[in-house]
Enzyme design. Sequence first.
Site, PDB file in Angstrom:
ATOM      1  N   ASP A  12       0.587   9.583   0.532  1.00 39.65           N
ATOM      2  CA  ASP A  12       2.305   9.263   0.592  1.00 39.65           C
ATOM      3  C   ASP A  12       1.837   9.192  -0.958  1.00 39.65           C
ATOM      4  OD1 ASP A  12       4.806   7.906   1.403  1.00 39.65           O
ATOM      5  OD2 ASP A  12       3.975   6.215  -0.296  1.00 39.65           O
ATOM      6  N   TYR A  31       4.105   6.811  -9.317  1.00 39.79           N
ATOM      7  CA  TYR A  31       2.515   6.211  -9.325  1.00 39.79           C
ATOM      8  C   TYR A  31       1.760   6.648 -10.317  1.00 39.79           C
ATOM      9  CZ  TYR A  31       4.721   5.042  -3.788  1.00 39.79           C
ATOM     10  OH  TYR A  31       5.728   4.805  -3.454  1.00 39.79           O
ATOM     11  N   LYS A  83       7.902  11.553  -3.750  1.00 42.25           N
ATOM     12  CA  LYS A  83       9.795  11.529  -3.773  1.00 42.25           C
ATOM     13  C   LYS A  83      10.053  11.454  -5.166  1.00 42.25           C
ATOM     14  CE  LYS A  83       7.375   7.180  -1.202  1.00 42.25           C
ATOM     15  NZ  LYS A  83       6.071   6.922  -1.776  1.00 42.25           N
ATOM     16  N   HIS A 133      13.151   8.140  -3.516  1.00 44.17           N
ATOM     17  CA  HIS A 133      12.710   7.034  -3.712  1.00 44.17           C
ATOM     18  C   HIS A 133      13.597   5.926  -3.549  1.00 44.17           C
ATOM     19  CE1 HIS A 133       8.444   5.646  -4.431  1.00 44.17           C
ATOM     20  NE2 HIS A 133       8.587   4.368  -4.430  1.00 44.17           N
TER      21      HIS A 133
HETATM   22  N1  LIG Z   1       9.180   3.699  -0.792  1.00 46.17           N
HETATM   23  C1  LIG Z   1       8.774   3.014  -1.441  1.00 46.17           C
HETATM   24  O1  LIG Z   1       9.998   2.195  -2.127  1.00 46.17           O
HETATM   25  C2  LIG Z   1       7.438   2.324  -1.220  1.00 46.17           C
HETATM   26  C3  LIG Z   1       7.369   0.311  -2.448  1.00 46.17           C
HETATM   27  C4  LIG Z   1       5.889   0.871  -1.637  1.00 46.17           C
HETATM   28  C5  LIG Z   1       5.260   1.167  -1.299  1.00 46.17           C
HETATM   29  N2  LIG Z   1       5.333   2.165  -0.856  1.00 46.17           N
HETATM   30  C6  LIG Z   1       4.164   2.862  -0.164  1.00 46.17           C
HETATM   31  O2  LIG Z   1       3.438   2.213   0.852  1.00 46.17           O
HETATM   32  C7  LIG Z   1       2.036   2.047   0.570  1.00 46.17           C
HETATM   33  C8  LIG Z   1       0.977   1.252   1.010  1.00 46.17           C
HETATM   34  O3  LIG Z   1       2.140  -0.297   0.660  1.00 46.17           O
HETATM   35  P1  LIG Z   1       1.489  -1.304  -0.581  1.00 46.17           P
HETATM   36  O4  LIG Z   1       1.161  -0.208  -1.242  1.00 46.17           O
HETATM   37  O5  LIG Z   1       2.283  -1.826  -0.928  1.00 46.17           O
HETATM   38  O6  LIG Z   1       1.063  -2.649  -0.161  1.00 46.17           O
HETATM   39  P2  LIG Z   1      -0.068  -2.768   1.631  1.00 46.17           P
HETATM   40  O7  LIG Z   1      -0.672  -1.225   2.504  1.00 46.17           O
HETATM   41  O8  LIG Z   1       0.309  -3.440   2.602  1.00 46.17           O
HETATM   42  O9  LIG Z   1      -1.223  -3.213   0.932  1.00 46.17           O
HETATM   43  C9  LIG Z   1      -1.825  -2.932  -0.345  1.00 46.17           C
HETATM   44  C10 LIG Z   1      -2.955  -3.257  -0.005  1.00 46.17           C
HETATM   45  O10 LIG Z   1      -3.320  -4.905   0.922  1.00 46.17           O
HETATM   46  C11 LIG Z   1      -5.023  -4.888   0.583  1.00 46.17           C
HETATM   47  N3  LIG Z   1      -5.437  -4.107   2.045  1.00 46.17           N
HETATM   48  C12 LIG Z   1      -5.559  -2.797   2.795  1.00 46.17           C
HETATM   49  N4  LIG Z   1      -6.988  -2.841   4.028  1.00 46.17           N
HETATM   50  C13 LIG Z   1      -6.825  -4.084   3.452  1.00 46.17           C
HETATM   51  C14 LIG Z   1      -7.659  -4.137   4.750  1.00 46.17           C
HETATM   52  N5  LIG Z   1      -8.365  -4.314   5.733  1.00 46.17           N
HETATM   53  N6  LIG Z   1      -8.267  -6.283   4.866  1.00 46.17           N
HETATM   54  C15 LIG Z   1      -7.860  -6.804   3.440  1.00 46.17           C
HETATM   55  N7  LIG Z   1      -7.133  -6.187   2.631  1.00 46.17           N
HETATM   56  C16 LIG Z   1      -6.368  -4.907   2.600  1.00 46.17           C
HETATM   57  C17 LIG Z   1      -5.199  -3.258  -0.251  1.00 46.17           C
HETATM   58  O11 LIG Z   1      -7.027  -3.979  -1.292  1.00 46.17           O
HETATM   59  P3  LIG Z   1      -7.527  -2.965  -1.640  1.00 46.17           P
HETATM   60  O12 LIG Z   1      -7.367  -1.635  -2.069  1.00 46.17           O
HETATM   61  O13 LIG Z   1      -8.871  -3.644  -2.094  1.00 46.17           O
HETATM   62  O14 LIG Z   1      -8.582  -2.378  -0.194  1.00 46.17           O
HETATM   63  C18 LIG Z   1      -4.039  -3.337  -0.975  1.00 46.17           C
HETATM   64  O15 LIG Z   1      -4.109  -4.290  -2.438  1.00 46.17           O
HETATM   65  C19 LIG Z   1       1.514   2.462  -0.973  1.00 46.17           C
HETATM   66  O16 LIG Z   1       0.716   2.795  -1.585  1.00 46.17           O
HETATM   67  C20 LIG Z   1       3.309   3.724  -1.093  1.00 46.17           C
HETATM   68  O17 LIG Z   1       2.545   4.754  -0.795  1.00 46.17           O
HETATM   69  C21 LIG Z   1       7.074   2.788  -0.694  1.00 46.17           C
END
Ligand SMILES: NC(=O)c1ccc[n+]([C@@H]2O[C@H](COP(=O)([O-])OP(=O)(O)OC[C@H]3O[C@@H](n4cnc5c(N)ncnc54)[C@H](OP(=O)(O)O)[C@@H]3O)[C@@H](O)[C@H]2O)c1
Length: 325
Positions: free
Chosen positions: A55, A60, A90, A123
């Site tokens: 994704d 990004y 997106k 997006h």
């Molecule tokens: N459409 C939208 O508007 C939108 C908005 C936000 C995000 N997104 C998408 O959603 C994806 C995921 O959301 P997100 O990146 O915001 O947050 P997330 O996946 O909820 O959290 C990511 C964070 O959690 C940590 N993490 C992951 N697995 C872990 C585990 N097993 N134990 C401990 N820590 C862990 C990671 O650190 P480490 O890297 O150090 O493991 C990272 O800093 C994004 O990358 C993006 O592709 C879309």
Amino acid sequence: MENHQVEVKIPEIMLNSGHKMPVIGFGCAILPPLPQEEEVTIFIQAMENGYRHFDTASYYGSEEALGEAIAKALEIGLIKDRDELFITSKLWVTDTHYDLVLPAIKTTLSKLRLDYLDLYLVHWPVRVKRDANVNHLLEGEVLPFDMHGTWKAMEECCELGLTKSIGLSNFTCEKISKLLQNATIQPAINQVEMNIYWQQRKLLPFCKEKGIVVCAWSPLGAYGCFWGTNDIMENKVLQEIAAFKSKTVPQVALRWIYEQGASLVVKSTNKERMKQNLKIFDWELAEEEKEKILHITQRRLGKADGFIVPNGPIKSVEEFWDGDL
Ligand SMILES: NC(=O)c1ccc[n+]([C@@H]2O[C@H](COP(=O)([O-])OP(=O)(O)OC[C@H]3O[C@@H](n4cnc5c(N)ncnc54)[C@H](OP(=O)(O)O)[C@@H]3O)[C@@H](O)[C@H]2O)c1
């Protein structure tokens, strides 16, 4: 050739476009960005661990690194064919102008070195001036969102074969209803914030009824990210469930989303955590555990208040989310 056997088989979900999507995707929002070579290594490691759905977004800045990782994975035989992957990108808010959508997807495809996307999402339901600095929007830079023109151009991307499916991100029930009035192609996905603190109790049943798959972003509350919170990782209810089941808190948080019938995208730059996040398919939560999660006080993490500028078309956070806060 090396043996690239993966440990976990990720279930797939059928989209209303007739295409299948792996229920877990790898989040490619690495912000602030790492040097490109490091991001390439992370994406390759994700493929080695079994992720096939990626994704990304033009916002990004990770499309080029993902493109390089895909090319490398094909070269080393980690994947045999591009069709084995499900790639989402997106359309950014500066490009939600009817005549900018086609150039935007073409730029995305060229960065990814691909002929087609599997999924292209709007997006945000927002339009800003082409040259605006989105991190600091000023008066006059946010324009009324052209929902129908943007969606028409998205449909054209699909018809031209530039993407197999199209969808939305951060759309409320009200905005989806409005879009559906004039849509020829139904949105396959609505990618929204969804986690134990924002369970999407209104949107999820609505999307299910319309045949739109919800995809959860920030399923772990973007732990450690500048836009995130530690509350999910530190939540006592999840900690207790995780200890009782010999699972980790992230596994419980992700499994809960999967059991709601949603898909999800999760990001980790760490090999072991990437692997851990996929191990959610051979066990389940008990009814009383889900009941406890249901009692967690709800609040939205991403309010999108940056899109509210003086005299702009979006007057308040309440208006933007159509009261679903
Ligand atoms: N459409 C939208 O508007 C939108 C908005 C936000 C995000 N997104 C998408 O959603 C994806 C995921 O959301 P997100 O990146 O915001 O947050 P997330 O996946 O909820 O959290 C990511 C964070 O959690 C940590 N993490 C992951 N697995 C872990 C585990 N097993 N134990 C401990 N820590 C862990 C990671 O650190 P480490 O890297 O150090 O493991 C990272 O800093 C994004 O990358 C993006 O592709 C879309």
